[in-house]
Design a protein around this motif. Structure first.
Motif, PDB file in Angstrom:
ATOM      1  N   ALA A  12       0.730  -1.302   0.078  1.00  0.00           N
ATOM      2  CA  ALA A  12       0.000   0.071  -0.026  1.00  0.00           C
ATOM      3  C   ALA A  12       0.823   1.372  -0.037  1.00  0.00           C
ATOM      4  CB  ALA A  12      -0.982  -0.014   1.263  1.00  0.00           C
ATOM      5  N   PHE A  39      -6.273  12.397   3.199  1.00  0.00           N
ATOM      6  CA  PHE A  39      -5.813  10.955   3.449  1.00  0.00           C
ATOM      7  C   PHE A  39      -6.902   9.939   2.911  1.00  0.00           C
ATOM      8  CE2 PHE A  39      -6.641   7.648   6.584  1.00  0.00           C
ATOM      9  CZ  PHE A  39      -5.687   6.748   5.989  1.00  0.00           C
ATOM     10  N   LEU A  40      -8.119  10.057   3.264  1.00  0.00           N
ATOM     11  CA  LEU A  40      -9.416   9.474   2.855  1.00  0.00           C
ATOM     12  C   LEU A  40      -9.339   9.414   1.624  1.00  0.00           C
ATOM     13  CD1 LEU A  40     -12.070  10.827   5.383  1.00  0.00           C
ATOM     14  CD2 LEU A  40     -10.937   8.563   5.409  1.00  0.00           C
ATOM     15  N   GLY A  43      -7.101   6.638   0.459  1.00  0.00           N
ATOM     16  CA  GLY A  43      -7.634   5.539   0.819  1.00  0.00           C
ATOM     17  C   GLY A  43      -8.515   4.813  -0.102  1.00  0.00           C
ATOM     18  N   PHE A  47      -8.185   1.417  -2.271  1.00  0.00           N
ATOM     19  CA  PHE A  47      -9.226   0.448  -2.352  1.00  0.00           C
ATOM     20  C   PHE A  47      -9.344  -0.045  -3.855  1.00  0.00           C
ATOM     21  CE2 PHE A  47     -13.799  -0.690  -2.705  1.00  0.00           C
ATOM     22  CZ  PHE A  47     -13.720  -1.896  -1.893  1.00  0.00           C
ATOM     23  N   TRP A 123     -17.393   1.134  -0.477  1.00  0.00           N
ATOM     24  CA  TRP A 123     -16.119   1.478   0.462  1.00  0.00           C
ATOM     25  C   TRP A 123     -16.492   2.351   1.803  1.00  0.00           C
ATOM     26  CZ3 TRP A 123     -13.373   6.195   1.222  1.00  0.00           C
ATOM     27  CH2 TRP A 123     -12.182   6.140   2.054  1.00  0.00           C
ATOM     28  N   ALA A 128     -14.943   1.940   5.512  1.00  0.00           N
ATOM     29  CA  ALA A 128     -14.632   3.146   6.114  1.00  0.00           C
ATOM     30  C   ALA A 128     -15.187   3.399   7.371  1.00  0.00           C
ATOM     31  CB  ALA A 128     -14.604   4.317   5.108  1.00  0.00           C
ATOM     32  N   ALA A 153      -2.374   6.256   9.634  1.00  0.00           N
ATOM     33  CA  ALA A 153      -2.712   6.437   8.170  1.00  0.00           C
ATOM     34  C   ALA A 153      -2.312   5.299   7.364  1.00  0.00           C
ATOM     35  CB  ALA A 153      -2.251   7.702   7.596  1.00  0.00           C
ATOM     36  N   ARG A 156      -4.026   2.032   8.173  1.00  0.00           N
ATOM     37  CA  ARG A 156      -5.432   2.069   7.310  1.00  0.00           C
ATOM     38  C   ARG A 156      -5.379   1.871   5.806  1.00  0.00           C
ATOM     39  NH1 ARG A 156     -10.515   1.261   9.268  1.00  0.00           N
ATOM     40  NH2 ARG A 156     -10.443   1.746  11.475  1.00  0.00           N
ATOM     41  N   CYS A 157      -4.178   2.503   5.224  1.00  0.00           N
ATOM     42  CA  CYS A 157      -3.944   2.202   3.947  1.00  0.00           C
ATOM     43  C   CYS A 157      -3.731   0.549   3.593  1.00  0.00           C
ATOM     44  CB  CYS A 157      -2.777   2.986   3.386  1.00  0.00           C
ATOM     45  SG  CYS A 157      -3.067   4.894   2.994  1.00  0.00           S
ATOM     46  N   TRP A 160      -7.100  -1.080   3.636  1.00  0.00           N
ATOM     47  CA  TRP A 160      -8.057  -0.821   2.695  1.00  0.00           C
ATOM     48  C   TRP A 160      -7.591  -1.538   1.233  1.00  0.00           C
ATOM     49  CZ3 TRP A 160      -8.330   4.889   4.611  1.00  0.00           C
ATOM     50  CH2 TRP A 160      -9.488   4.938   5.603  1.00  0.00           C
TER      51      TRP A 160
END
Length: 241
Positions: A12, A39-40, A43, A47, A123, A128, A153, A156-157, A160
């Motif tokens: 990622a 960041f979202l 992400g 995904f 997603w 999320a 972060a 999370r990456c 996802w």
């Protein structure tokens, strides 16, 4: 003093390195962080890349799992309580790749009473946090003021991307249908949502063929695998010619 060996980047981190690198900020009292709304957007892009890769290699989840063994994202976000160290088991990570997409689909159906028609909606609903739905203008305004620690972060990456691969591999036909509907047709509403989510696409609808995206993703993954997991190049059919 003996220096600790340098940690290899995760898949990622490799796939999102340009976008993530451009947004990292140093905190006043040490450490690093990134703006949450940006960041979202990264992400969601990861995904999508995961879904494209998973769809292209649906029969290779055992090999793909090897790249996620030991990652904090797997242990923290997927390991059930009472199973310490599960993320270090190739078999357990493989089973998670087979299962997480189905769990996400069930969650979506339970909340909407139908199959998903849009990758962004899937997603945001299933993978999320609820507070991350930036389609709501009020939430977007709040998210735009927040930041997230870089370490969290990156974790999370990883998650996802993992979820995207699982979805693409387990639901290849649905992945293809939703991609073509969102990125290959003149569906301006879906296109606008994707553009708002931060995808690197023109403001006006321009076809982004799945085949073109698949080739791009496979080259990016191949570059990573050749350097960090060379033993997986042939099992994943990623040898560049």
């Amino acid at each position: 003093m003996v220096e600790e060996p340098k940690r290899s980047p995760t898949l990622a981190e490799h796939l999102g390195r340009i976008q993530l690198g451009s947004m990292v900020q140093k905190k006043l009292f040490g450490g690093y962080e990134v703006p949450l709304i940006q960041f979202l957007q990264v992400g969601f892009w990861l995904f999508l890349k995961g879904a494209v890769f998973g769809r292209a290699r649906p029969d290779n989840l055992e090999s793909i799992a090897k790249m996620f063994v030991g990652l904090d994202a797997v242990g923290t976000l997927l390991a059930p309580s009472g199973v310490p160290g599960a993320e270090n088991s190739e078999q357990w990570v493989f089973e998670c790749l087979r299962k997480i997409a189905g769990d996400g689909m069930k969650y979506y159906r339970d909340h909407h009473g139908k199959e998903p028609e849009d990758l962004l909606d899937l997603w945001l609903t299933s993978f999320a946090p609820p507070e991350a739905d930036f389609r709501d203008l009020g939430k977007m305004a709040r998210l735009a003021k927040q930041k997230i620690r870089l370490g969290h972060a990156l974790e999370r990456c990883d998650f996802w991307l993992f979820a995207g691969i699982s979805f693409g591999a387990n639901f290849p036909k649905l992945t293809e249908r939703m991609w073509r509907q969102s990125f290959e047709t003149a569906d301006r509403e879906s296109w606008a949502r994707a553009h708002q989510a931060g995808l690197d696409i023109p403001e006006e609808p321009t076809p982004l063929p799945l085949e073109e995206m698949e080739q791009k993703v496979l080259v990016e993954v191949a570059t990573y695998v050749m350097e960090y997991f060379p033993e997986l190049v042939d099992p994943l059919s990623l040898r560049l010619h």
